[in-house]
Design an enzyme around this catalytic site. Structure first.
Site, PDB file in Angstrom:
ATOM      1  N   GLU A 159       0.888  -1.173   0.000  1.00 34.87           N
ATOM      2  CA  GLU A 159       0.000   0.000   0.000  1.00 34.87           C
ATOM      3  C   GLU A 159       0.914   1.208   0.000  1.00 34.87           C
ATOM      4  O   GLU A 159       1.520   1.540   1.013  1.00 34.87           O
ATOM      5  CB  GLU A 159      -0.926  -0.033   1.220  1.00 34.87           C
ATOM      6  CG  GLU A 159      -2.104   0.912   1.112  1.00 34.87           C
ATOM      7  CD  GLU A 159      -1.797   2.320   1.581  1.00 34.87           C
ATOM      8  OE1 GLU A 159      -1.515   3.184   0.702  1.00 34.87           O
ATOM      9  OE2 GLU A 159      -1.823   2.568   2.790  1.00 34.87           O
TER      10      GLU A 159
ATOM     11  N   CYS B 242      -1.879   9.067   2.717  1.00 28.08           N
ATOM     12  CA  CYS B 242      -1.758   8.560   1.348  1.00 28.08           C
ATOM     13  C   CYS B 242      -3.052   8.766   0.570  1.00 28.08           C
ATOM     14  O   CYS B 242      -3.019   8.955  -0.645  1.00 28.08           O
ATOM     15  CB  CYS B 242      -1.361   7.086   1.363  1.00 28.08           C
ATOM     16  SG  CYS B 242      -2.434   6.025   2.355  1.00 28.08           S
TER      17      CYS B 242
END
Length: 455
Positions: free
Chosen positions: A229, A263
């Site tokens: 990720e 993010c």
């Protein structure tokens, strides 16, 4: 012996100091991982659930203490830190209630008397985790992993050692057997030896594209499963018929949460020309009102960034963007030497070829882009090396669903900011990584999907 320091990013105060584990000490802990796995994999789902429910309750019982550790160690505003601990408690409860159905055998009709998929754990999972959501990133991996029967080894970011040990405390105090979850205070040079160890079956990493490339390469070298990720440059697309007030409110929240260090924060605001000026005016009013300062002061919406070098690097990206044609509507202030405090910046006239468009800006920098129409908006959204999330704002939900299918990302949220939710799969495409966390897909990432055929 090397030291790992816990620093307050607001004032650089040394909070605590720890000895880094030696290679020999790491090996002893990995042996504990191997031993723990043999028993844990055979324990019942009911037993696993009871421990994870204890963890959920322990998190809330100590919510204030854990939130303070998060805020002091990486700079998150205290209100957001409290919410982060609560979300960790939620993901534990989610898998307590849903692991059984997610791991249930799946029958497949064939010519056999019976054929089915049976899910089994695979072993030790190494998690290389970041500092920006130092509790949440760990629990969203660990809760499904342990419920599937795996055991966990955590290599946390070097600037959050207190968080790393506090998470280990949660598992220990909740009754989990020794070795099921261990935190290792180590540096990056020790990661490959851990990945190569026989007790480790897979690796999961949340972090930068560069870190992901290195760790994924190590996992591939030793033929270990990996989930990555990585970064994002999420588009936030506002069409002509959007609810502008709602879009502005969510835009501020999405971009400025955790002082912009997320993010899945909206990073490229792509606005059609008809509503661009209205959106910009309202955004500027809101950003000018934001208070920046000590993360422990509940009146401040923005704390410091996590480290001085991060603030300095972000400022350099802003200045390079301006030199290539971006216009600074709110110019911010150059961070003082050695300081992590970064004041919000608003840039417009952002186009491909400018760092603010091509790179991930990990901090409170708001980038505005004016486009002619929705086709150009989708083109801009997809013109990125990243593909983590995207949000789309329009009152025409039928059109929104059609456009969402055209956006190349792991998630598209319509009339809502992108967020992680235990009930939904989370992950990206392109350089934002691969694999999925959370939901049924997350718990099935680190299992053997075994085919069983009976005649």
């Amino acid at each position: 012996m090397k030291k790992i320091k816990s620093l307050n990013p607001f004032n650089s105060e040394v909070l605590k100091e720890y000895d880094q584990l030696s290679d020999e000490e790491v090996l002893k802990k990995l042996e504990k991982t191997s031993i723990a796995y043999e028993d844990w994999r055979e324990s019942s789902l009911q037993e696993k659930s009871s421990f994870l429910l204890n963890a959920s309750e322990y998190l809330m019982e100590h919510q204030g203490r854990f939130a303070k550790i998060i805020s002091l160690e990486m700079g998150k505003p205290i209100k957001e830190a409290l919410a982060e601990v609560e979300k960790c408690s939620w993901v534990c409860r989610y898998y307590v209630h849903h692991a059984a159905e997610h791991l249930e055998d799946v029958e497949i009709e064939t010519e056999a008397q019976k054929s089915y998929i049976h899910y089994q754990p695979i072993g030790g999972i190494l998690a290389v985790m970041p500092w920006n959501f130092p509790f949440w990133q760990v629990f969203r991996f660990a809760a499904p992993a342990v419920m599937a029967g795996n055991v966990c080894v955590l290599k946390h970011a070097s600037n959050v050692p207190q968080c790393s040990l506090a998470i280990e405390e949660v598992f220990e105090k909740s009754g989990f057997p020794k070795g099921v979850f261990q935190s290792l205070l180590i540096d990056n040079s020790q990661v490959e030896n851990i990945i190569s160890h026989r007790s480790i079956a897979a690796v999961t990493l949340t972090g930068s594209e560069q870190a992901g490339s290195i760790v994924a390469g190590m996992a591939g070298k030793y033929i270990k499963k990996s989930v990555m990720e990585l970064g994002g440059s999420d588009p936030f697309i506002v069409l002509e018929d959007a609810d502008i007030d709602l879009a502005v409110e969510k835009a501020i929240n999405s971009r400025m949460i955790n002082t912009g260090q997320s993010c899945i924060a909206a990073k490229r605001f792509i606005i059609v020309k008809e509503v661009y000026e209205e959106f910009k005016k309202k955004v500027l009013e809101r950003i000018k009102s934001l208070k920046v300062g000590n993360q422990m002061d509940e009146e401040n919406q923005l704390g410091p960034m996590a480290r001085p070098d991060l603030a300095s690097e972000l400022w350099d990206q802003v200045q390079k963007s301006i030199s290539k044609g971006a216009n600074a509507i709110i110019p911010g202030k150059k961070p003082e030497k050695g300081s992590s405090v970064f004041h919000p910046v608003v840039l417009e006239n952002i186009k491909p070829g400018i760092p603010a468009f091509d790179e991930e800006l990990f901090g409170p920098v708001f980038c505005l882009m004016r486009v002619e129409n929705e086709e150009k908006a989708i083109s801009f959204a997809n013109n990125s090396a990243f593909g983590l999330g995207a949000s789309l704002w329009t009152k025409n939900k039928l059109k929104a669903a059609t456009l969402a299918a055209k956006i190349n990302s792991g998630a598209v949220f319509i009339n809502e900011m992108v967020k992680s939710d235990p009930r939904l799969p989370f992950g990206g495409v392109k350089k934002s990584g691969y694999g999925r966390e959370l939901s049924a897909l997350g718990i099935r990432e680190f299992v053997n999907a075994k085919t069983i055929w009976i005649n």
